[in-house]
Design a protein around this motif. Structure first.
Motif, PDB file in Angstrom:
ATOM      1  N   GLU A 108     -26.071 -18.707  64.500  1.00  0.00           N
ATOM      2  CA  GLU A 108     -27.635 -17.340  65.570  1.00  0.00           C
ATOM      3  C   GLU A 108     -27.048 -16.686  66.324  1.00  0.00           C
ATOM      4  O   GLU A 108     -27.348 -15.487  65.778  1.00  0.00           O
ATOM      5  N   GLN A 109     -26.466 -17.437  67.409  1.00  0.00           N
ATOM      6  CA  GLN A 109     -25.769 -16.350  68.349  1.00  0.00           C
ATOM      7  C   GLN A 109     -24.279 -15.333  67.879  1.00  0.00           C
ATOM      8  O   GLN A 109     -25.080 -14.600  68.072  1.00  0.00           O
ATOM      9  N   VAL A 110     -23.729 -15.974  66.877  1.00  0.00           N
ATOM     10  CA  VAL A 110     -22.981 -15.159  66.075  1.00  0.00           C
ATOM     11  C   VAL A 110     -23.392 -13.939  65.621  1.00  0.00           C
ATOM     12  O   VAL A 110     -23.224 -12.342  65.396  1.00  0.00           O
ATOM     13  N   TYR A 111     -24.608 -14.457  64.772  1.00  0.00           N
ATOM     14  CA  TYR A 111     -24.939 -12.698  63.743  1.00  0.00           C
ATOM     15  C   TYR A 111     -26.296 -12.425  64.396  1.00  0.00           C
ATOM     16  O   TYR A 111     -25.665 -10.882  64.575  1.00  0.00           O
ATOM     17  N   GLN A 112     -26.110 -12.410  65.760  1.00  0.00           N
ATOM     18  CA  GLN A 112     -27.177 -11.699  66.453  1.00  0.00           C
ATOM     19  C   GLN A 112     -25.995 -10.583  67.365  1.00  0.00           C
ATOM     20  O   GLN A 112     -26.716  -9.180  67.332  1.00  0.00           O
ATOM     21  N   ALA A 113     -24.727 -11.105  67.780  1.00  0.00           N
ATOM     22  CA  ALA A 113     -23.851 -10.912  68.716  1.00  0.00           C
ATOM     23  C   ALA A 113     -23.709  -9.537  67.626  1.00  0.00           C
ATOM     24  O   ALA A 113     -23.486  -8.179  68.125  1.00  0.00           O
ATOM     25  N   ILE A 114     -22.811  -9.736  66.622  1.00  0.00           N
ATOM     26  CA  ILE A 114     -22.549  -8.809  65.274  1.00  0.00           C
ATOM     27  C   ILE A 114     -23.726  -7.606  65.216  1.00  0.00           C
ATOM     28  O   ILE A 114     -23.553  -6.531  64.951  1.00  0.00           O
ATOM     29  N   TYR A 115     -24.954  -7.949  65.170  1.00  0.00           N
ATOM     30  CA  TYR A 115     -26.149  -7.441  64.785  1.00  0.00           C
ATOM     31  C   TYR A 115     -26.118  -6.219  65.678  1.00  0.00           C
ATOM     32  O   TYR A 115     -26.797  -4.861  65.572  1.00  0.00           O
TER      33      TYR A 115
END
Length: 2015
Positions: free
Chosen positions: A109-116
């Motif tokens: 989830e945090q990976v997605y949020q960083a990319i986002y």
């Protein structure tokens, strides 16, 4: 480990200005996205708020475990939502998800949020070289999946928790093609991951990289391990660089950085200048400690490599461990590297002070803090740095300053420092990126459309709300739109908003929408409508859109030469502007061109295109067949020809009918111009005809309305003249026709002509045909799919109504609306709606282009991400010792415990027994603890209680009473390890508020307490008089103060103890028993205790009145009185078998605990009767007259006993239940079990009523028997079978109809009996249902009006149905008179053979009845005492014995008694009882010394009848005076009775005297009856109560049988046989010498022998074992029983006194701290469950040093206990060093309590005072226990035992040999050879060597362990012998001595010098060696516990606890 710079390719970085600098090589690595979850921070925004608001996220943070360990801090920083995960989005299957490490889940989830946050759609990274680098070190779940598993052993744990999968799963989800590594660099893991990512990007291995770090805290053991390597603080405050720094606080964090090349980044937080890690901890491995030189060298190396001066660094984000040494080293190294030549102070801070120690995520946490500083322009200050440390010169001198408050940043170089416990140091250099924000360049004239997708529609709404809450930031929206420019798989929520700024500069939402989206692809159709969509001003607002304006400009340029002002046409609000048909054509075309351009610019390409009428020009433009100029000119041509061509005056009308219908109704002059839909058409024709037609349709209620058409009848034959002209104009415009694509579906050419040349090209001919031909929209629209999205491209949604009606399943999106105030906004809404339908318009084309990277300060985006967390996911957490309480409790009862001292008073037959009442209170306590209710405060109800045995209590043995309770039902069982004590049901009741009632007793209470307990004492109940010991009254069991003569009312004082109160109630029951022996209650129907009423009663009066209501007393029923019958014979029934086997199956049958229902006997007046009553199997029965019959003269009483039940039962079934009339001849009756008593009676009744009877029996023998008994029976109708084959005999015999009455008395084959029942018949089921018997009753059995009735004859007694009783009495009497009721066959047993009787009944091996010959028990003594009922008995002497003897004579038939007593008061109760039996009693208190005494006594006796017996009892102390009195009395009685022929007995009983010997010898010599019984006994026992007289009475009767004149009786003084010997004598089998596993059954014990043994164990040893289990008793079990029953008198000598055994568990022997089981913590307690917050007893052991020696002591302690084992690894350690080690152990274990309890034993006594002194120095106080005595006692005992062990040899060698020989023997080996080898070995090491050599191969222990045991034993002996105690220090703590017997010269008071408090000394009976086993020891220790500890214990539940998985230290969190 990370590679050193020498091992990896280095990046040559030039010192250049990076801010806004060029990047010619494209190698700049930047951080473009950040995300992270931190303590109390879901995302970066939360973290930023906490940092800049100086919020401490850990202060109130509790760990995920409940673990009170002194080494585990209570504060941990926790990330929220660890149990939440959006597995569906990341394509993680459920089974995989629950087996994944929660760090892996949250990392995704945090990976997605960083990319986002970087403004990147993760789908854009698919297939690209994106690297994933995850730093993680310790994963607490990595191994859990193998040992526990979340969903069983699925094998998915490897993929789920393997740390490499942390990165690999991210790569899999992204479909990334770059490196994917999980990196373990300890605390620097995330920094190492950043280094690797940086290098990969610089080398070109990656286009972008994800860098993550993760750490979570699930298990407290990790804290223990960390705490032993680094410093952990206990207040939750990480005081980095503070003077008071005391360690760090563990914390959780999962953080991610997204790295890109600068050229690719849409956002830049900072440049990564360089990153480096290196192992440098050469001097302090395994800790944070480094030398200043090591750190300085590393940092200088770093900056030398990149050619950047450390002076250029504006701020250093340090590690900030919070450890004094580590912080100092770090600051000094920073000073040396960064402050040289620096003019301004260098600021240093640490994010660890803000969020705690994140372990492997620490590196990214520090970087994130710096990035937030770059982003906001301010660096966040430290928390908890109140006083910066002053031992660092740079801080004192100002070169360094701690960043305590926020500080602006220049956004230049900032360094981030890190280090790891593993020895790695890390360093990262960042440079800020600054781009000033100027949003004016992105201003535009239209509102901002924002398209958003997310996991849910709620998440979309959240983003919209956030955007509305702040000013519009075009750059932020650009990032968002870049993310949502294409599909993101898994986004199920879509929405849009249109944002604008109002006059107050606030953001407003003009429109917003959010909904669920199923993500299905739908075909996109452009629909171009035609004439009629035009309206004034239709393009005015659209001109604000640049794309639209550009399209209009193209049209303007081409039309202007024609004199057409298209801009004016579409923007003018003149409503007459479209009166000119030409304006309509060009206006519609221009708007359609502009709208089409917008759609195509947004990337919305249609799948199909369809047009209506002139709308096909728009189709041509959208299809690319016409240019914008060609389209608008074609429209111009169409309008021009319409103006120029003369037409008839025509008209057009819309009709609400389809083509098929309207064409049939149209006049010849009218044509259908437009086929719109099945419900709509447009007709065209001459105006006048059209007017009439419209009017006609309207009259028919058909919709019809003329439409504006400039009086031209388009699409009809009336405009054919316009064709040539239009063709000419169009050919001039469309010079090169283009081929139409498949997308464009024609509505002007029928589909069957689409292959013709006309239809293939967008030509002049095609468009001319369009004008002249009808519009075939209805036909062509059939090609539109049902799920299509229809976009109507026109100035107005003209076709919306048609489209919605014709295609309701399609989505219709008009782009404009007539008259709308802002069609630009309407268009934006339409575009938004297209996004909602699944398309991705590139709305960036509508607005000014944003320059990337965005400006500094552009808001973060990661917090906008909201996940679909609808379910919680399991993750393993520490299995806290929050145990599940069972409903089983073990009560450990000792006579020495304060709460059990009262039990001393409960003595029966010389034994101290544990009372039944106390056992019931234990059950009450257990259910209260299970319910978490206060003990004995809740009301309770007992029912159906079986009382089995009262265990024997010993002074030196513990009674362990186990109470097992079944939750729900309340069934309990109590047992003591050998026998069951009690069982039944107990339930807590709601305490009702009721007032206490006080009632006056009917009779005056006259019998006092002394008399009551004299009576009970005679029976063997030796309840002691009041004697207070330790404030406990031993006489509490003498609880009945007084009682009335009838024993129905008593006074029982309340002393505050339920046990004795309830026992007093049972005593009252015992007192009421008619016999004079021990009476053990067996069954209690119900006990109700209402604590509320009781409390109020006690408040009123502590003397409680008790009234007795007994079902066995006379009961008044109107005018009817029950009669008393002496039972001679009693019958047993099937229900009695159930009572024996299943006593609670039927409450109303078993509640009285008696057997039998019918009987025969005699009344008081001698009348022979038979009858029915409950509990008939007894000597005397109370019978209801209505159920009594006189016995016919020709019947014996045995005959009569077979009749009542069987025939009454038969009549109850057939005459009352079935109501079988006298006229029932021919009815068919089926009887099962016909050979039984009830079966025979039913057969007799049925045959008497002339019925046909079918009988089922089990054997041929029974069949033959019935044929003899009932000759009328047809032999074929008697069916002999043991299964259900009788069904095949009965049905054919009844022609398939079945029987009218079926009597079913068998549970088996019940279904077959029911099938035998015929129409209108009834099945009477008289079978007694057993417990757990299941029977499926089929409803088919009730068809044909059949009935099924369960008959329970015993229920009559419950209802007390007098009417039915009378009817049965009459029917049975009539049957006797008619002759069909007659005696049945029977088998009769004596009372002692009752067991055989029950077995016979159970086997069914009898015919008819099973009887008990009850009266035989009282008539069999033919040669003993048999008294006449008409003669009198004279009895003289001691009141107690005379009364007892008189009762015996009554039982032997005496009915006339004359008693001369010295005390007649106590006889009152007995007189009343005897009167019930018709006994005439005369009492007198004649003075025996009177000369006429004998004469007067005999005269009075003669008044009652001839004198049969004279009994003189001389029990008082004989002196000269009494000797003469009795001699005279006996002589006179002898003389006078010689004249009486009626004299049968002349008996003199002398207690310890022989006064009647001469008289009796003389009488015998003269032929007169006489017997002198001289009894020699001790008449006094403990407590001063007289001995029981039962044995004297029995001896009297046995003496009379001998016919001897003088009998001497005494108790033989022989050795009491052991239990084994007694059993051997009873069963006549030798037990001794047999194997332990042998059972009595194996030894040949018969059933009769087993029964005798059962009776003996039950009655004599208080052991109640089920009778059928007696034969299964093993030899081992018998020995265990024997050990339990005898007192322990063990003693030990020599070295065994100090070292009695060795520990077979080598590991346990070496553990330093062993937590012991006590009352507060059980045997199954795990080592990690120790609660340091509770009080604890620390035991310093003796020479043996093992915890096992203190099990008996600890198991009754009311606090925790710990044994400090010295271990074996330090044999040479001095006693002083051992003491210091003990002190360290305690200080680590003690927690926060300031109270201690210490116990020293043997060697431990030498250390315990020094330990106490050290604890007092820590501010603690407590209590010191010296077990066995003080140091002097121990040393004296040690020397004595060593003297014995060495056989008087005091040499060192002798001691060494003794120790070695003893230890070898304990390990299992001893021999003369070893003794010789030890003597020959000259030194101790050689003796040890010889010992070990001798043990090798002979013992199970390792030789290393054996050596350590021998060496440690000798070393401890030497420590004790050579110890020189220091000068005593007077302690503040109390000293308590538990003193074993010691030499008289030793004074325990010498220990007073060790304490300032008064010394407490208690004496033990056990020697020093066994002091821990003395039951007094634990009781004394409990006595000295402080109030808080006692209160804490009182609140604890003593019920057993258990773990769901006792081998697991983890559990699955699924909350």
């Amino acid at each position: 480990m990370a590679p050193t710079p020498q091992e990896i390719p280095q990046v040559d970085i030039e010192k250049t200005e990076l801010v806004n600098g060029d990047d010619p090589d494209g190698k700049r690595v930047v951080i473009s996205g950040i995300s992270g979850a931190y303590p109390r921070s879901l995302h970066i925004k939360d973290l930023s708020d906490n940092l800049y608001n100086k919020v401490d996220p850990i202060a109130d943070g509790k760990p995920r475990w409940d673990y009170a360990h002194p080494e585990v801090p209570k504060h941990v920083g926790l990330i929220p939502g660890l149990d939440l995960f959006d597995g569906q989005f990341f394509r993680v299957a459920y089974r995989m998800g629950i087996n994944m490490d929660p760090m892996s889940r949250k990392l995704l989830e945090q990976v997605y949020q960083a990319i986002y946050d970087a403004g990147v759609n993760p789908e854009h990274l698919s297939g690209k070289k994106v690297g994933v680098y995850v730093g993680t070190c310790l994963s607490e779940t990595e191994k859990v999946v193998f040992y526990c598993g979340f969903e069983g052993k699925t094998g998915l744990g490897i993929a789920g928790c393997n740390k490499s999968m942390f990165a690999n799963r991210v790569s899999y989800w992204l479909n990334a093609k770059g490196p994917s590594l999980a990196i373990d660099g300890g605390c620097c893991s995330s920094a190492v991951a950043l280094e690797q990512a940086y290098q990969a990007l610089t080398r070109g291995d990656c286009e972008a990289a994800v860098v993550g770090g993760c750490n979570i805290c699930l298990h407290p053991q990790t804290s223990i391990h960390f705490g032993r390597s680094i410093s952990l603080c206990f207040d939750g405050k990480n005081k980095s660089y503070d003077k008071s720094a005391d360690g760090c606080v563990r914390s959780e964090g999962i953080n991610v950085l997204f790295l890109q090349k600068a050229k690719d980044a849409l956002r830049i937080y900072a440049d990564v200048v360089y990153s480096k890690v290196k192992y440098i901890a050469n001097k302090h491995p395994g800790s944070w400690k480094r030398t200043t030189e090591e750190v300085t060298e590393f940092l200088k190396e770093f900056y030398d490599e990149i050619k950047v001066s450390p002076r250029d660094v504006e701020y250093v984000e340090g590690f900030g461990a919070g450890d004094a040494d580590v912080d100092k080293t770090e600051l000094e190294a920073i000073d040396k590297v960064f402050c040289e030549g620096r003019s301004d102070p260098l600021y240093v801070g640490s994010v660890m002070s803000n969020v705690g120690y994140l372990e492997s995520a620490s590196g990214i946490a520090g970087i994130t803090k710096v990035l937030l500083g770059y982003h906001t322009g301010q660096l966040a200050g430290n928390l908890h740095c109140e006083q910066p440390r002053d031992d660092v010169a740079a801080l004192r001198e100002g070169r360094l300053q701690i960043l305590r408050d926020h500080k602006p940043t220049a956004r230049s170089y900032i360094a981030v420092n890190g280090l790891s416990v593993t020895g790695i140091n890390s360093h990262v250099l960042l440079h800020g990126h600054y781009k000033p924000k100027d949003l004016t360049k992105y201003e535009c004239n239209i509102p901002r459309l924002v398209l958003i997708s997310s996991r849910t529609d709620a998440a979309v709404t959240k983003v919209i709300e956030v955007l509305k809450s702040k000013p519009i930031d075009a750059e932020e929206l650009a990032l968002i739109q870049n993310i949502h420019s294409s599909r993101i798989n898994g986004h199920l929520g879509r929405g849009f908003t249109i944002l604008d700024t109002d006059k107050e500069s606030k953001t407003t939402s003009l429109c917003e929408k959010a909904t669920y989206f199923d993500s299905g692809d739908r075909p996109l159709w452009f629909v171009y409508s035609g004439m009629g969509s035009q309206w004034a001003g239709m393009g005015a607002q659209l001109m604000r859109i640049p794309i639209f304006a550009a399209a209009i400009e193209k049209c303007r340029r081409v039309l202007e030469p024609k004199g057409i002002d298209i801009l004016h046409i579409i923007t003018s609000d003149d409503k007459t502007i479209f009166d000119n048909i030409l304006h309509s054509f060009v206006g519609i075309a221009a708007v359609q061109i502009g709208l089409t351009d917008i759609l195509l610019a947004l990337g919305l390409v249609p799948d199909k295109i369809i047009g209506h009428s002139v709308g096909e020009l728009g189709c041509a433009y959208a299809d690319g067949c016409l240019t914008a100029e060609e389209m608008v000119l074609s429209a111009y041509s169409r309008g021009l020809v319409s103006v120029q061509t003369p037409f008839i005056r025509g008209s057009m009308a819309a009709v609400g009918m389809g083509f098929e219908e309207v064409s049939k109704m149209c006049p010849p002059e009218i044509e259908v111009a437009c086929h719109n839909s099945p419900g709509s058409s447009t007709v065209s024709g001459p105006a006048d005809v059209m007017t009439e037609f419209v009017a006609d349709l309207t009259a028919k209620s058909i919709f019809a309305k003329e439409v504006a058409c400039s009086n031209i009848a388009y699409h009809s034959r009336y405009i054919a003249e316009a064709g040539p002209g239009l063709l000419k104009y169009l050919k001039e415009v469309i010079k090169t026709p283009k081929l139409r694509s498949e997308r464009w579906v024609s509505t002007s050419v029928p589909q069957d002509r689409w292959e013709e040349e006309l239809a293939k090209f967008s030509s002049a001919e095609y468009h001319t045909n369009n004008l002249l031909s009808p519009v075939l929209f209805e036909e062509t629209s059939q090609l539109i799919p049902k799920n299509a999205v229809l976009v109507e491209v026109a100035p107005h949604g003209l076709l919306q109504a048609i489209l919605k009606r014709a295609m309701p399943s399609c989505a219709n999106v008009p782009l404009t609306r007539r008259g709308h105030a802002d069609n630009a906004r309407f268009l934006l809404e339409a575009i938004g709606q297209l996004f909602m339908e699944g398309y991705y318009p590139d709305i960036r084309q509508l607005y000014p282009k944003v320059e990337f990277p965005v400006s500094t300060g552009t808001p973060h985006l990661s917090h906008l991400v909201e996940w679909a967390h609808q379910e919680k996911w399991k993750f393993p957490t520490y299995a806290s010792p929050e145990r599940i309480s069972s409903s089983t409790c073990v009560f450990k009862i000792s006579l020495h415990d304060a709460e059990h001292l009262y039990l001393h008073g409960h003595r029966i037959e010389g034994k101290t027994l544990f009372p039944f009442a106390s056992a019931l209170v234990c059950a009450w306590d257990t259910i209260s603890m299970v319910a978490r209710a206060p003990l004995r405060a809740s009301s309770v109800r007992f029912r159906d209680v079986m009382l089995h045995a009262q265990p024997v209590l010993h002074e030196s043995r513990l009674l362990r009473l186990t109470v097992a309770l079944q939750r729900g039902s309340g069934h309990f069982e109590i047992e003591d390890g050998i026998t069951k004590v009690a069982s039944g049901y107990v339930l807590l009741e709601e305490t009702k508020e009721e007032s206490a009632k006080t009632e006056d007793s009917v009779e005056d209470i006259v019998i006092g307490q002394d008399e009551i307990y004299n009576i009970l004492n005679e029976r063997g109940y030796m309840y002691q008089r009041s004697l207070k010991i330790m404030f406990i009254n031993r006489g509490e069991f003498r609880g009945i103060r007084e009682v009335n003569p009838s024993l129905t009312a008593s006074c029982v004082p309340w002393h505050g103890r339920w046990e004795t109160f309830l026992d007093s109630l049972l005593q009252l029951n015992v007192l009421r028993q008619p016999h004079d022996h021990i009476s053990q209650p067996v069954f209690v129907r119900e006990i109700n205790i209402n604590t509320n009423i009781h409390a109020k009663s006690v408040e009123l009066d502590t003397d409680l009145k008790v009234e007795v209501c007994s079902v066995n007393d006379y009961t008044s029923r109107g005018n009817i009185i029950d009669l008393l019958v002496q039972v001679h014979f009693a019958g047993l029934n099937a229900s009695d078998i159930l009572k024996v086997k299943e006593p609670f199956v039927d409450q109303h049958q078993s509640s009285d605990g008696v057997y039998g229902m019918d009987f025969s006997g005699t009344t008081v007046d001698g009348t022979r009767v038979m009858g029915l009553t409950r509990g008939a199997a007894r000597e005397h029965a109370r019978a209801t007259p209505q159920l009594l019959w006189p016995v016919p003269e020709h019947w014996s009483l045995e005959d009569a006993a077979t009749v009542p039940f069987a025939y009454a039962h038969a009549l109850y079934c057939l005459a009352i239940k079935k109501r079988l009339s006298a006229n029932c001849r021919g009815m068919k009756v089926l009887v099962s079990g016909g050979a039984g008593a009830t079966g025979q009676a039913i057969i007799a009744l049925a045959l008497h009523r002339e019925c046909r009877v079918f009988v089922v029996v089990s054997t041929v023998f029974k069949k033959n028997f019935l044929m003899k008994m009932f000759p009328k029976l047809n032999a074929d109708d008697i069916i002999c079978c043991r299964d259900d084959t009788f069904l095949n005999r009965v049905l054919p015999a009844t022609n398939g109809l079945g029987c009218d009455v079926v009597i079913c008395s068998r549970g088996q084959y019940k279904d077959a009996y029911i099938q035998c029942c015929g129409p209108l018949g009834v099945t009477l089921d008289i079978h007694q249902v057993k417990r757990n018997e299941n029977f499926q009753f089929k409803m088919h059995a009730l068809t044909y009006e059949r009935s099924y009735v369960c008959v329970d004859f015993s229920s009559l007694f419950v209802r007390n149905d007098i009417e039915t009783f009378q009817r049965l009495q009459r029917l049975v009497a009539e049957g006797i008179s008619d002759g069909w009721v007659r005696p049945l066959s029977r088998v009769t047993y004596a009372p002692q053979d009752a067991t055989r009787a029950f077995r016979t009944l159970a086997r069914g091996a009898h015919l008819g009845r099973v009887l008990l010959r009850v009266h035989e028990a009282t008539s069999r003594a033919e040669t003993g005492l048999m008294c006449s009922g008409t003669r009198s008995q004279l009895m003289v002497g001691d009141s107690s014995l005379v009364t007892r003897l008189a009762a015996h004579l009554v039982r032997r038939g005496a009915r006339n008694l004359h008693l001369q007593l010295n005390d007649t008061e106590r006889l009152a109760r007995q007189l009343k009882e005897w009167q019930k039996w018709g006994v005439n009693i005369k009492t007198s208190s004649e003075k025996l010394a009177h000369t006429d005494c004998a004469s007067n006594l005999l005269k009075q006796s003669l008044s009652l009848g001839p004198v049969e017996g004279v009994f003189v009892v001389i029990a008082e102390q004989v002196n000269d005076q009494t000797r003469e009195i009795y001699k005279t009395l006996l002589d006179n009685l002898d003389a006078q009775t010689r004249k009486m022929s009626s004299i049968k007995y002349f008996v003199v009983i002398g207690i310890n005297n022989r006064l009647g010997e001469k008289v009796c010898v003389s009488r015998a010599a003269d032929g007169f009856p006489a017997m002198m019984l001289s009894v020699s006994i001790d008449t006094k026992v403990e407590g001063g109560l007289p001995a029981s007289y039962g044995d004297i009475v029995n001896a009297t009767e046995r003496g009379l049988q001998t016919k001897q004149p003088v009998i001497f009786a005494r108790y033989p003084s022989v050795r009491e046989a052991s239990l084994t010997e007694q059993i051997e004598k009873i069963i006549d089998v030798t037990i001794t010498g047999n194997a332990d596993s042998k059972t009595l059954q194996d030894l040949g014990v018969t059933k009769d022998q087993a029964q005798k043994l059962w009776v003996y164990l039950r009655d004599k040893q208080n052991i109640n074992i089920p009778e059928d289990e007696i034969a299964l008793l093993s030899v081992e079990k018998i020995r265990e029983m024997e050990e339990t029953l005898k007192e322990s008198n063990a003693s030990v000598e020599g070295l065994t006194a100090f070292i009695p055994f060795v520990d077979t568990d080598e590991l346990m022997a070496t553990i330093n701290v062993v937590v012991m089981p006590t009352l507060t913590q059980g045997y199954d307690m795990r080592d990690d469950e120790f609660d340091a917050s509770e009080a604890c007893l620390y035991i310093v052991p003796g020479l043996q040093g093992l915890h096992q020696r203190y099990h008996a002591l600890c198991e009754r302690l009311k606090l925790a206990a710990v044994v400090l084992q010295p271990g074996l690894d330090q044999p040479d350690e001095s006693l002083e060093d051992m003491t210091k080690r003990y002190i360290t152990m305690i200080l680590k274990k003690k927690g926060e309590t300031n109270k201690f309890y210490l116990l020293g034993h043997e060697l431990g006594v030498l250390s315990v005072f020094e330990i106490a002194a050290a604890l007092e120095d820590q501010g603690m106080t407590g209590t010191v226990f010296c077990l066995g005595g003080g140091p002097d006692e121990f040393v004296a005992e040690l020397e004595r035992q060593l003297f014995l062990a060495c056989e008087g040899d005091d040499s060192e060698s002798a001691l060494q040999e003794a120790v070695a020989r003893h230890m070898c023997a304990l390990m299992g080996y001893s021999s003369p050879r070893l003794d010789a080898a030890l003597r020959d070995a000259p030194t101790w090491p050689q003796k040890v060597k010889e010992s070990v050599s001798a043990l090798r191969g002979r013992v199970p222990h390792s030789m290393q362990y054996a050596r350590l045991l021998i060496e440690a034993a000798y070393a401890r002996v030497m420590k004790a012998r050579h110890h020189t105690p220091p000068e005593p220090r007077a302690l503040q703590s109390q000293v308590v001595v538990l003193r074993s017997p010691a030499p008289s010269y030793l004074d325990a008071l010498e220990l007073q010098r060790y304490t300032r408090e008064p010394l407490a000394v208690h004496d033990l009976r056990a020697p020093l060696a066994l002091a821990a086993d003395d039951l007094r020891s634990a009781a004394i220790i409990n006595q000295y516990l402080d109030e808080k500890t006692r209160e804490s214990f009182a609140k604890k539940t003593l019920c057993h606890t258990y773990l769901m998985s006792s081998a697991s230290y983890f559990k699955v969190n699924d909350d």
